[in-house]
Design a protein around this motif. Structure first.
Motif, PDB file in Angstrom:
ATOM      1  N   MET A 281       0.872  -1.167   0.000  1.00 21.14           N
ATOM      2  CA  MET A 281       0.000   0.000   0.000  1.00 21.14           C
ATOM      3  C   MET A 281       0.915   1.225   0.000  1.00 21.14           C
ATOM      4  O   MET A 281       1.932   1.243   0.689  1.00 21.14           O
ATOM      5  CB  MET A 281      -0.869   0.042   1.264  1.00 21.14           C
ATOM      6  N   ALA A 282       0.554   2.235  -0.776  1.00 19.89           N
ATOM      7  CA  ALA A 282       1.359   3.452  -0.806  1.00 19.89           C
ATOM      8  C   ALA A 282       0.460   4.650  -0.531  1.00 19.89           C
ATOM      9  O   ALA A 282      -0.679   4.695  -1.009  1.00 19.89           O
ATOM     10  CB  ALA A 282       2.030   3.607  -2.169  1.00 19.89           C
ATOM     11  N   THR A 283       0.968   5.584   0.273  1.00 19.14           N
ATOM     12  CA  THR A 283       0.232   6.820   0.528  1.00 19.14           C
ATOM     13  C   THR A 283       0.892   7.932  -0.269  1.00 19.14           C
ATOM     14  O   THR A 283       2.087   8.186  -0.138  1.00 19.14           O
ATOM     15  CB  THR A 283       0.219   7.152   2.028  1.00 19.14           C
ATOM     16  N   ILE A 284       0.099   8.565  -1.144  1.00 17.22           N
ATOM     17  CA  ILE A 284       0.602   9.553  -2.089  1.00 17.22           C
ATOM     18  C   ILE A 284       0.097  10.940  -1.699  1.00 17.22           C
ATOM     19  O   ILE A 284      -1.054  11.076  -1.246  1.00 17.22           O
ATOM     20  CB  ILE A 284       0.093   9.232  -3.521  1.00 17.22           C
ATOM     21  N   ILE A 285       0.954  11.947  -1.865  1.00 21.07           N
ATOM     22  CA  ILE A 285       0.525  13.330  -1.659  1.00 21.07           C
ATOM     23  C   ILE A 285       0.830  14.157  -2.905  1.00 21.07           C
ATOM     24  O   ILE A 285       1.644  13.753  -3.738  1.00 21.07           O
ATOM     25  CB  ILE A 285       1.211  13.993  -0.427  1.00 21.07           C
ATOM     26  N   CYS A 286       0.171  15.285  -2.996  1.00 23.47           N
ATOM     27  CA  CYS A 286       0.382  16.192  -4.121  1.00 23.47           C
ATOM     28  C   CYS A 286       0.533  17.589  -3.506  1.00 23.47           C
ATOM     29  O   CYS A 286      -0.384  18.391  -3.508  1.00 23.47           O
ATOM     30  CB  CYS A 286      -0.830  16.115  -5.053  1.00 23.47           C
ATOM     31  N   PRO A 287       1.719  17.848  -2.912  1.00 23.17           N
ATOM     32  CA  PRO A 287       1.837  18.997  -2.017  1.00 23.17           C
ATOM     33  C   PRO A 287       1.848  20.375  -2.679  1.00 23.17           C
ATOM     34  O   PRO A 287       1.380  21.331  -2.074  1.00 23.17           O
ATOM     35  CB  PRO A 287       3.163  18.743  -1.287  1.00 23.17           C
ATOM     36  N   GLU A 288       2.365  20.484  -3.894  1.00 19.35           N
ATOM     37  CA  GLU A 288       2.583  21.820  -4.455  1.00 19.35           C
ATOM     38  C   GLU A 288       1.755  22.136  -5.687  1.00 19.35           C
ATOM     39  O   GLU A 288       1.972  23.155  -6.344  1.00 19.35           O
ATOM     40  CB  GLU A 288       4.075  22.005  -4.770  1.00 19.35           C
ATOM     41  N   HIS A 289       0.841  21.246  -6.029  1.00 16.82           N
ATOM     42  CA  HIS A 289      -0.028  21.499  -7.176  1.00 16.82           C
ATOM     43  C   HIS A 289      -1.482  21.349  -6.743  1.00 16.82           C
ATOM     44  O   HIS A 289      -1.788  20.589  -5.836  1.00 16.82           O
ATOM     45  CB  HIS A 289       0.264  20.523  -8.307  1.00 16.82           C
TER      46      HIS A 289
END
Lengths: 259, 336
Positions: free
Chosen positions: B150-158
């Protein structure tokens, strides 16, 4: 006609096992293969080569070892192989990967791009449509059949609840499903030949791309954490009445994000 | 990009032939929780033709604060470019912080195209969504590597932070017709040139019989179910879990189901995310075909059944009494 097939070298995830005591992935000894959806796309292109004299270029982005996947494609019958490989491309998410592949494709002549629907290591199904967007051409995903005409392609596009038959003018991109055909094996002569032929390696200097749009730096997404789903040996057995048993099952499915 | 300008949680309400799809309501259920955490509005976007106020009302009843209707004759049947243009226009005008699509064969076609056009991140097939307390970023968790991690993904700057969400995972809210919300019509002209794909033929049909090897959930039955009627009852449970029914060899030999459902050494090797073994003792020949499954739950009345050695969760009880209780619990879990 000229076809570009994008392929990815992936670990055969059906061979991946979890270490039962540590709960970590066992990567050793896992074979690398051409991603199955991509391989069917390649097969479709090779059929067009036989039937209509299409010229088939295989393109892959990856580490130097991906050379092997491209040689397999040459041994199956592809005319030309290009490996996009550079440290600057590393750590890319689907946005940056598609922007890098699109930059390489701009250097080539083509009528049709074929990508596999999705890769078995990431399962995102994003890179094909995103390449098409970067190149500003139409795409059709989930293709299970195709017929090529002079100026257009006719495809069968699958949905959960049916299908459509669509016509798209060249230039365009399609993404294919592995069920669409049975990919051929490499021929013995092809294998022998493949090792004598050139796999072109293109790095950052060979394509025209803004460095802000590639690699880790050009990737809007980041992996914050990853973990395995847990160890197998920690199984628990409950002797309970049916109602409590049902509750225990539902709770465990929630914990595992299955429901 | 000024991230603070982006507010609100947007849900793409997928419709097919005018019928809003189940996954749209599930996204509203998940989106409601996220929107409440952020204290921002939940917005549903419905694109199609001949859209009605009743459709908007059902989206509001299921959690939306605001419904945006994009009505155009060229949005009647899903096509990539017209829908990409419509969604991109709505997102550019509304500036939501988050956008969810169902991970269907439509959402997984549309969302990548929209994300590429907007130059923002997209996370595929999420099964869990949450807000990070400190950064207020969206945490998007998904299976990868064939379901092994399982992977937790973020999209911090867009912005917006976009994800497709696996159908059947999120809980829809019970419809509340007393809920109020705003409905607006969004003008977006789809030109003839945007229709860059020609539909020659369209066929609606329930999916052909799928292979059990492709199922992400398998509800497998064995002789412990007692009779063919009890075995048939697994179908309903399998549908609730978005999966299929499989069987042990004993059940196939007894003629309760067809050979193509058989798991094991002389049958098929499967590795779904969930394998629910109902009344299967777990002979080694059966286990050989399913031991690599992601999560194994076994129900059997015999506590010495070998299947329990392979199960993550084992329940020693009467399987025929557990099955109806399990369906009730699942319904309850989904409606909370």
């Amino acid at each position: 006609m000229k076809i570009i097939v994008c392929i990815k070298q992936v670990p055969d995830t059906t061979e991946v096992k979890i270490n039962p005591t540590t709960g970590t992935l066992i990567r050793e000894g896992v074979p690398s293969i051409i991603n199955p959806d991509d391989k069917s796309g390649l097969e479709a292109a090779l059929v067009l080569k036989e039937q209509q004299g299409a010229h088939v270029t295989v393109l892959s982005m990856g580490p130097p070892q991906a050379d092997l996947a491209l040689r397999e494609a040459l041994a199956m019958g592809a005319d030309q192989a290009i490996l996009l490989s550079d440290r600057a491309f590393g750590g890319a998410d689907t946005w940056a990967t598609s922007s890098t592949l699109a930059a390489a494709i701009r250097k080539l002549e083509w009528d049709l791009i074929i990508c596999g629907r999705q890769a078995i290591d990431g399962d995102t199904a994003q890179v094909g449509p995103q390449i098409a967007e970067h190149l500003q051409v139409p795409h059709v995903s989930y293709v299970t059949e195709l017929q090529v005409g002079e100026k257009a392609i006719e495809v069968k596009r699958k949905f959960e609840d049916g299908w459509q038959r669509l016509r798209v003018q060249f230039p365009c991109l399609i993404t294919t499903l592995k069920d669409m055909n049975q990919a051929r094996y490499m021929s013995m002569a092809g294998i022998y030949e493949a090792y004598k032929r050139e796999v072109k390696v293109w790095g950052l200097a060979d394509i025209d791309v803004d460095q802000a749009n590639i690699g880790l730096k050009g990737s809007p997404t980041r992996v914050k954490a990853s973990y395995t789903k847990g160890t197998r040996s920690a199984g628990k057995v409950y002797e309970v009445d049916p109602r409590d048993g049902a509750r225990i099952i539902v709770e465990s499915l929630k914990e595992k994000f299955i429901i | 990009m000024n991230i603070s300008e982006y507010r609100g949680v947007m849900v793409f309400a997928e419709q097919r032939r005018g019928e809003i799809q189940k996954v749209a309501f599930e996204l509203l259920g998940a989106g409601r929780g996220i929107a409440d955490t952020l204290q921002e509005p939940l917005i549903a976007v419905l694109a199609g033709t001949y859209l009605t106020d009743a459709q908007a009302a059902s989206l509001i009843a299921h959690g939306a604060d605001r419904v945006i209707l994009v009505d155009d004759p060229r949005l009647g049947v899903y096509m990539t470019e017209p829908f990409t243009k419509a969604l991109t226009a709505v997102i550019t005008a509304e500036k939501p912080g988050i956008v969810f699509f169902g991970a269907t064969t439509i959402g997984r076609d549309l969302a990548p195209r929209v994300s590429a056009r907007l130059k923002t991140g997209l996370t595929a097939d999420c099964t869990a969504l949450a807000i990070d307390d400190a950064s207020r970023n969206l945490l998007m968790t998904r299976p990868a590597f064939g379901g092994n991690i399982m992977a937790t993904i973020i999209c911090p700057e867009h912005r917006p932070q976009m994800s497709t969400v696996r159908p059947g995972v999120m809980r829809r809210l019970e419809a509340d017709t007393a809920r109020t919300g705003e409905t607006v019509r969004f003008a977006c002209r789809i030109e003839a040139a945007d229709v860059n794909v020609e539909i020659l033929e369209e066929v609606v049909q329930k999916e052909e019989k799928k292979n059990i090897e492709d199922a992400s959930v398998l509800v497998a039955g064995g002789r412990g179910l007692g009779n063919p009627e009890n075995f048939q009852s697994l179908q309903n449970l399998a549908e609730m879990l978005g999966g299929q029914v499989a069987a042990s060899r004993a059940v196939v030999d007894a003629g309760w189901t067809s050979q193509d459902k058989q798991v094991g050494q002389t049958g098929k090797t499967v590795r779904p995310d969930l394998y629910l073994a109902c009344g299967i003792s777990g002979m080694i020949q059966h286990v050989a075909g399913m031991e690599e499954s992601g999560f194994i739950v076994a129900v059997n009345k015999n506590k010495d059944a070998p299947i329990f050695a392979y199960a993550d969760i084992g329940i020693v009880t009467d399987v025929n009494r557990l099955l109806p209780a399990l369906q009730e619990e699942l319904n309850r879990a989904r409606s909370v």
